[in-house]
Design a protein around this motif. Structure first.
Motif, PDB file in Angstrom:
ATOM      1  N   MET A 118       0.844  -1.167   0.000  1.00 33.28           N
ATOM      2  CA  MET A 118       0.000   0.000   0.000  1.00 33.28           C
ATOM      3  C   MET A 118       0.896   1.240   0.000  1.00 33.28           C
ATOM      4  N   SER A 119       0.614   2.130  -0.877  1.00 39.56           N
ATOM      5  CA  SER A 119       1.422   3.335  -0.994  1.00 39.56           C
ATOM      6  C   SER A 119       0.559   4.553  -0.691  1.00 39.56           C
ATOM      7  N   TYR A 120       1.069   5.401   0.173  1.00 37.24           N
ATOM      8  CA  TYR A 120       0.371   6.628   0.513  1.00 37.24           C
ATOM      9  C   TYR A 120       1.018   7.782  -0.222  1.00 37.24           C
ATOM     10  N   ASN A 121       0.224   8.779  -0.512  1.00 37.38           N
ATOM     11  CA  ASN A 121       0.767   9.989  -1.111  1.00 37.38           C
ATOM     12  C   ASN A 121       0.742  11.097  -0.077  1.00 37.38           C
ATOM     13  N   TYR A 122       1.912  11.618   0.196  1.00 37.04           N
ATOM     14  CA  TYR A 122       2.070  12.726   1.127  1.00 37.04           C
ATOM     15  C   TYR A 122       2.472  13.959   0.332  1.00 37.04           C
ATOM     16  N   ARG A 123       2.482  15.073   0.985  1.00 36.53           N
ATOM     17  CA  ARG A 123       2.945  16.298   0.348  1.00 36.53           C
ATOM     18  C   ARG A 123       4.451  16.203   0.153  1.00 36.53           C
ATOM     19  N   ASN A 124       4.951  16.573  -1.023  1.00 41.10           N
ATOM     20  CA  ASN A 124       6.385  16.561  -1.306  1.00 41.10           C
ATOM     21  C   ASN A 124       7.019  17.772  -0.633  1.00 41.10           C
ATOM     22  N   MET A 125       7.789  17.532   0.418  1.00 49.00           N
ATOM     23  CA  MET A 125       8.377  18.608   1.218  1.00 49.00           C
ATOM     24  C   MET A 125       9.490  19.351   0.478  1.00 49.00           C
ATOM     25  N   LEU A 126      10.012  18.754  -0.564  1.00 49.70           N
ATOM     26  CA  LEU A 126      11.057  19.415  -1.348  1.00 49.70           C
ATOM     27  C   LEU A 126      10.493  20.620  -2.091  1.00 49.70           C
ATOM     28  N   GLN A 127       9.200  20.582  -2.380  1.00 49.55           N
ATOM     29  CA  GLN A 127       8.574  21.703  -3.083  1.00 49.55           C
ATOM     30  C   GLN A 127       8.553  22.967  -2.239  1.00 49.55           C
ATOM     31  N   ASP A 128       8.635  22.813  -0.915  1.00 51.96           N
ATOM     32  CA  ASP A 128       8.646  23.971  -0.011  1.00 51.96           C
ATOM     33  C   ASP A 128      10.019  24.630   0.062  1.00 51.96           C
ATOM     34  N   ARG A 129      11.020  23.988  -0.518  1.00 55.65           N
ATOM     35  CA  ARG A 129      12.390  24.496  -0.461  1.00 55.65           C
ATOM     36  C   ARG A 129      12.658  25.419  -1.649  1.00 55.65           C
TER      37      ARG A 129
END
Length: 168
Positions: A1-12
């Motif tokens: 099972m794979s969850y999708n989280y917010r990509n934190m690299l986009q905040d950089r």
């Protein structure tokens, strides 16, 4: 099972980074990992990951990663479930937890080496090599070397049994 989280690299602010075109983090599907895991990897200090221009490969200092994991444990006042001994003081318990973290890190490297031994023996040797660097004693180091030799022997046997007409 794979969850999708917010990509934190986009905040950089990656546009100002000199390594943005070769950054290994941009190639990892970070959104599969929880935000705290992403932030941990993204915020690693510079000496942990190093890009080798000649080989065009990223290298990691696994001793430093292990140290960062223990430091994260310390800073976030974490506790390891199942590592509670009632007779230990808080300081002794925390040291016991740190030791357990180091042991688990090495065990996960062993699992990765075993899991890749048949399909990707070169990667298996790399995981054993990391385990060798992190070996806690002489016998542990010798065991890693023997494991690397065993995997190398499998590679050589597979190479000599080939007819040379296989497709790449």
């Amino acid at each position: 099972m794979s969850y999708n989280y917010r990509n934190m690299l986009q905040d950089r602010n990656c546009n100002k980074c000199l390594s943005r075109h070769i950054c290994f983090l941009r190639r990892i599907p970070l959104y599969h990992y929880p935000e705290n895991v992403q932030n941990f990897v993204i915020s690693m200090p510079q000496p942990v990951f190093k890009y080798e221009f000649q080989t065009r490969q990223w290298h990691a200092n696994y001793q430093e990663i292990q140290k960062q994991i223990v430091q994260y444990y310390d800073l976030n006042n974490c506790e390891l479930i199942g590592d509670n001994a009632r007779v230990l003081t808080n300081i002794a318990q925390r040291e016991s937890d740190r030791k357990k973290i180091r042991e688990l890190f090495k065990q996960y490297l062993d699992v990765a080496a075993k899991a890749t031994e048949e399909k990707n023996p070169e990667l298996s040797i790399m995981f054993d090599g990391i385990g060798l660097v992190l070996a806690s004693d002489y016998l542990d180091a010798v065991g890693k070397i023997f494991s690397m030799f065993k995997t190398l022997e499998k590679i050589e046997i597979n190479e000599t049994n080939r007819c040379g007409l296989e497709l790449p």
